[in-house]
Design a protein around this motif. Sequence first.
Motif, PDB file in Angstrom:
ATOM      1  N   THR A   7      48.565  46.591 134.175  1.00 53.11           N
ATOM      2  CA  THR A   7      49.556  46.041 135.248  1.00 53.11           C
ATOM      3  C   THR A   7      50.924  45.654 134.407  1.00 53.11           C
ATOM      4  O   THR A   7      50.852  45.323 133.301  1.00 53.11           O
ATOM      5  CB  THR A   7      48.988  44.652 136.011  1.00 53.11           C
ATOM      6  OG1 THR A   7      48.605  43.730 135.181  1.00 53.11           O
ATOM      7  CG2 THR A   7      47.980  45.202 136.989  1.00 53.11           C
ATOM      8  N   CYS A   8      52.071  45.712 135.203  1.00 52.65           N
ATOM      9  CA  CYS A   8      53.186  45.506 134.840  1.00 52.65           C
ATOM     10  C   CYS A   8      53.546  44.103 134.378  1.00 52.65           C
ATOM     11  O   CYS A   8      52.905  42.982 135.070  1.00 52.65           O
ATOM     12  CB  CYS A   8      54.559  45.688 135.652  1.00 52.65           C
ATOM     13  SG  CYS A   8      56.079  45.181 135.350  1.00 52.65           S
ATOM     14  N   ARG A   9      53.881  43.646 133.113  1.00 54.95           N
ATOM     15  CA  ARG A   9      53.922  42.305 132.830  1.00 54.95           C
ATOM     16  C   ARG A   9      55.062  41.506 133.061  1.00 54.95           C
ATOM     17  O   ARG A   9      55.203  40.250 132.866  1.00 54.95           O
ATOM     18  CB  ARG A   9      53.823  42.231 131.257  1.00 54.95           C
ATOM     19  CG  ARG A   9      52.485  42.156 130.610  1.00 54.95           C
ATOM     20  CD  ARG A   9      52.547  42.083 128.995  1.00 54.95           C
ATOM     21  NE  ARG A   9      52.542  43.732 128.696  1.00 54.95           N
ATOM     22  CZ  ARG A   9      52.671  43.859 127.385  1.00 54.95           C
ATOM     23  NH1 ARG A   9      52.525  43.066 126.610  1.00 54.95           N
ATOM     24  NH2 ARG A   9      52.915  45.220 127.307  1.00 54.95           N
ATOM     25  N   PHE A  10      55.776  42.013 134.164  1.00 53.31           N
ATOM     26  CA  PHE A  10      56.824  41.337 134.855  1.00 53.31           C
ATOM     27  C   PHE A  10      56.296  41.399 136.271  1.00 53.31           C
ATOM     28  O   PHE A  10      56.253  40.111 136.748  1.00 53.31           O
ATOM     29  CB  PHE A  10      58.124  41.889 134.791  1.00 53.31           C
ATOM     30  CG  PHE A  10      59.453  41.293 135.508  1.00 53.31           C
ATOM     31  CD1 PHE A  10      59.549  40.149 135.688  1.00 53.31           C
ATOM     32  CD2 PHE A  10      59.971  42.114 136.476  1.00 53.31           C
ATOM     33  CE1 PHE A  10      60.396  39.194 136.191  1.00 53.31           C
ATOM     34  CE2 PHE A  10      60.911  41.423 137.111  1.00 53.31           C
ATOM     35  CZ  PHE A  10      61.120  40.124 137.090  1.00 53.31           C
ATOM     36  N   CYS A  11      56.391  42.243 137.024  1.00 55.06           N
ATOM     37  CA  CYS A  11      56.010  42.322 138.475  1.00 55.06           C
ATOM     38  C   CYS A  11      54.616  42.413 139.059  1.00 55.06           C
ATOM     39  O   CYS A  11      54.376  42.000 140.155  1.00 55.06           O
ATOM     40  CB  CYS A  11      56.955  43.021 139.163  1.00 55.06           C
ATOM     41  SG  CYS A  11      56.296  44.904 139.170  1.00 55.06           S
ATOM     42  N   GLY A  12      53.550  42.756 137.972  1.00 52.16           N
ATOM     43  CA  GLY A  12      52.482  42.750 138.425  1.00 52.16           C
ATOM     44  C   GLY A  12      51.813  44.015 138.956  1.00 52.16           C
ATOM     45  O   GLY A  12      50.722  44.401 139.101  1.00 52.16           O
ATOM     46  N   GLU A  13      52.898  45.037 139.205  1.00 48.45           N
ATOM     47  CA  GLU A  13      52.474  46.499 139.758  1.00 48.45           C
ATOM     48  C   GLU A  13      51.631  47.078 138.570  1.00 48.45           C
ATOM     49  O   GLU A  13      51.732  47.170 137.473  1.00 48.45           O
ATOM     50  CB  GLU A  13      53.732  46.982 139.916  1.00 48.45           C
ATOM     51  CG  GLU A  13      53.612  48.389 140.708  1.00 48.45           C
ATOM     52  CD  GLU A  13      53.471  48.418 142.056  1.00 48.45           C
ATOM     53  OE1 GLU A  13      53.505  47.128 142.832  1.00 48.45           O
ATOM     54  OE2 GLU A  13      53.338  49.434 142.640  1.00 48.45           O
ATOM     55  N   PRO A  14      50.577  47.984 139.129  1.00 50.71           N
ATOM     56  CA  PRO A  14      49.666  48.667 138.226  1.00 50.71           C
ATOM     57  C   PRO A  14      50.546  49.842 137.595  1.00 50.71           C
ATOM     58  O   PRO A  14      51.189  50.360 138.248  1.00 50.71           O
ATOM     59  CB  PRO A  14      48.614  49.405 139.057  1.00 50.71           C
ATOM     60  CG  PRO A  14      48.523  48.507 140.451  1.00 50.71           C
ATOM     61  CD  PRO A  14      50.087  47.983 140.631  1.00 50.71           C
ATOM     62  N   PHE A  50      56.055  53.081 131.968  1.00 50.33           N
ATOM     63  CA  PHE A  50      57.146  52.297 132.882  1.00 50.33           C
ATOM     64  C   PHE A  50      56.734  52.080 134.208  1.00 50.33           C
ATOM     65  O   PHE A  50      55.536  52.629 134.776  1.00 50.33           O
ATOM     66  CB  PHE A  50      58.372  53.257 132.979  1.00 50.33           C
ATOM     67  CG  PHE A  50      58.352  54.610 133.873  1.00 50.33           C
ATOM     68  CD1 PHE A  50      57.688  55.592 133.511  1.00 50.33           C
ATOM     69  CD2 PHE A  50      58.623  54.415 135.185  1.00 50.33           C
ATOM     70  CE1 PHE A  50      57.707  56.788 134.286  1.00 50.33           C
ATOM     71  CE2 PHE A  50      58.490  55.685 135.845  1.00 50.33           C
ATOM     72  CZ  PHE A  50      57.724  56.782 135.431  1.00 50.33           C
ATOM     73  N   CYS A  51      57.156  50.801 134.844  1.00 50.98           N
ATOM     74  CA  CYS A  51      56.669  50.442 136.023  1.00 50.98           C
ATOM     75  C   CYS A  51      57.289  50.971 137.206  1.00 50.98           C
ATOM     76  O   CYS A  51      58.628  51.062 137.219  1.00 50.98           O
ATOM     77  CB  CYS A  51      56.935  48.872 135.957  1.00 50.98           C
ATOM     78  SG  CYS A  51      56.654  48.187 137.598  1.00 50.98           S
ATOM     79  N   THR A  52      56.793  51.687 138.055  1.00 54.03           N
ATOM     80  CA  THR A  52      57.338  52.255 139.146  1.00 54.03           C
ATOM     81  C   THR A  52      58.210  51.538 140.257  1.00 54.03           C
ATOM     82  O   THR A  52      58.748  51.920 141.023  1.00 54.03           O
ATOM     83  CB  THR A  52      56.498  53.293 139.830  1.00 54.03           C
ATOM     84  OG1 THR A  52      55.032  52.757 140.289  1.00 54.03           O
ATOM     85  CG2 THR A  52      56.123  54.469 138.972  1.00 54.03           C
ATOM     86  N   LYS A  53      57.815  50.090 140.035  1.00 54.20           N
ATOM     87  CA  LYS A  53      58.507  49.191 141.023  1.00 54.20           C
ATOM     88  C   LYS A  53      59.713  48.343 140.240  1.00 54.20           C
ATOM     89  O   LYS A  53      60.594  48.744 141.079  1.00 54.20           O
ATOM     90  CB  LYS A  53      57.520  48.185 141.358  1.00 54.20           C
ATOM     91  CG  LYS A  53      57.765  47.325 142.621  1.00 54.20           C
ATOM     92  CD  LYS A  53      56.824  46.409 143.007  1.00 54.20           C
ATOM     93  CE  LYS A  53      57.233  45.280 143.931  1.00 54.20           C
ATOM     94  NZ  LYS A  53      56.308  44.123 143.848  1.00 54.20           N
ATOM     95  N   CYS A  54      59.539  48.158 139.355  1.00 56.16           N
ATOM     96  CA  CYS A  54      60.509  47.219 138.594  1.00 56.16           C
ATOM     97  C   CYS A  54      61.251  47.885 137.410  1.00 56.16           C
ATOM     98  O   CYS A  54      62.336  47.548 136.699  1.00 56.16           O
ATOM     99  CB  CYS A  54      60.339  45.736 138.129  1.00 56.16           C
ATOM    100  SG  CYS A  54      59.269  45.862 136.704  1.00 56.16           S
ATOM    101  N   PHE A  55      60.674  49.200 137.104  1.00 49.56           N
ATOM    102  CA  PHE A  55      61.205  49.955 136.005  1.00 49.56           C
ATOM    103  C   PHE A  55      61.359  49.110 134.675  1.00 49.56           C
ATOM    104  O   PHE A  55      62.262  49.511 133.868  1.00 49.56           O
ATOM    105  CB  PHE A  55      62.369  50.800 136.379  1.00 49.56           C
ATOM    106  CG  PHE A  55      62.522  51.551 137.665  1.00 49.56           C
ATOM    107  CD1 PHE A  55      61.937  52.765 137.533  1.00 49.56           C
ATOM    108  CD2 PHE A  55      63.131  51.145 138.847  1.00 49.56           C
ATOM    109  CE1 PHE A  55      61.496  53.722 138.266  1.00 49.56           C
ATOM    110  CE2 PHE A  55      62.640  51.971 139.763  1.00 49.56           C
ATOM    111  CZ  PHE A  55      62.256  53.242 139.653  1.00 49.56           C
TER     112      PHE A  55
HETATM  113 ZN   LIG Z   1      57.172  45.951 137.271  1.00 49.91          ZN
END
Ligand SMILES: [Zn+2]
Length: 429
Positions: A7-14, A50-55
């Motif tokens: 998961t994204c280490r900033f926003c938690g998105e997978p 790369f996180c698809t939510k927060c990039f």
């Molecule tokens: Zn993120």
Amino acid sequence: MGNKDLTCRFCGEPLKMTFADLGVQPLCESYLSIDQLNQKEPSYPLHVYFCTKCFLVQLEESVTPQQIYKTYAYFSSSSKGWLKHCEEYANMIINRLKLDPTSQVLEVGSNDGYLLQFFTQKNIPVIGIEPAENVATDAIKKGIPTINRFFDRETLNNLISQGKKADLIIANNIVAQVPDITFLMEGLKTLLKPSGIITMEFHYLKNLIDKNQFDTISHERFFYYSFSVIEKMLAAQGLTVFDVEQIPTHSGSLRIYVRHADNNILSKTNHIEEIKADEKTAGFEDTAMYLSFCRKVEETRLNLVNKLTEIKCSGRSIIGYGAHAEAHTFLNYCNVTTDLMDYLADRNPNKHGKFLAGVHLPIFSPDKIQETKPDYILVLPWSIKYEIMNQLSYIGNWGGRFLLAIPKLEAYDNYGKEIRAEVSKEESV
Ligand SMILES: [Zn+2]
């Protein structure tokens, strides 16, 4: 494509999308002696998502910082150009913030005191925090107060209990390397006086992408930042970026100036909106931009491997120049072993007689080039390619040529003049 548990280490998105997958590699800067060649080498994935939510662009964590940093680090003071950059920064910031002997400066990742020395020379009190023992000891010897620890909860609590708060906090090339980034940002905020500022320098993701600098990806760097993303992350901790500048260090970095969100005395400069608009235009909020980089990385490898294969199959010889960290990452990713390349030449005598971890290419002194007269030299340190081609121009005596693989495959004659016909077939990026 992605590992379902990440998961994204900033926003938690997978994390599902790959930015660059450089395979499973030994830690860079490891060199093997001949008797280590048949031993098992610890290797770790070098896979950036790369996180698809927060990039946020981030490495799949597999190695703990303790494994990398505890005992060994480069002495930052060993580079003159770097010291000049530091002195200029110190003079600028002392002036801009009107720092004096009543101020407090704090640096996280202070190395051997290469930067803090320019503050102590002006009697401005400093504290350095540095986990690597060899360089921290050196800083203390030079009279620069240094805490030889990671910037963790205990270090933070110690500083708080001593009532230490800073007018200036410096966090250079550290926001990429601390896996618990939320804790780092939160901790820096806690130690910042209400009127204080934080400056941070880090390799700029836009340079990495535009110039295809994927060989700078390493197990030590967990995060690769655009301005827009780090601004969002700091905002989540109650910190505001009020100025930004692009600086040439580390192949193109950003320096950002950060304050408490409620410190309205320092207003935002125009640079903030400019860089955000620039990133938006470049596609930093579009999945497609990151995916096209991922393809470009793969193409770079295929183009190089094709060229090396063609050279080898036609009975000609090729060597590589440079056995530094980026060469390690790049050659391991492309899996360039001794069937594709004869050896590596490097000026550092400590590496001579050793082998690059992973691909096991032997490393020799550049003197070997005269002896073996290779038909091609792949120049790996792209940031100083002209300097190197100039030093090695004598390969023209036997018709030798240079190859570059980054940002794209290029061939040069011994005068450093590009030969397009050599690589025209591979030119696809
Ligand atoms: Zn993120």
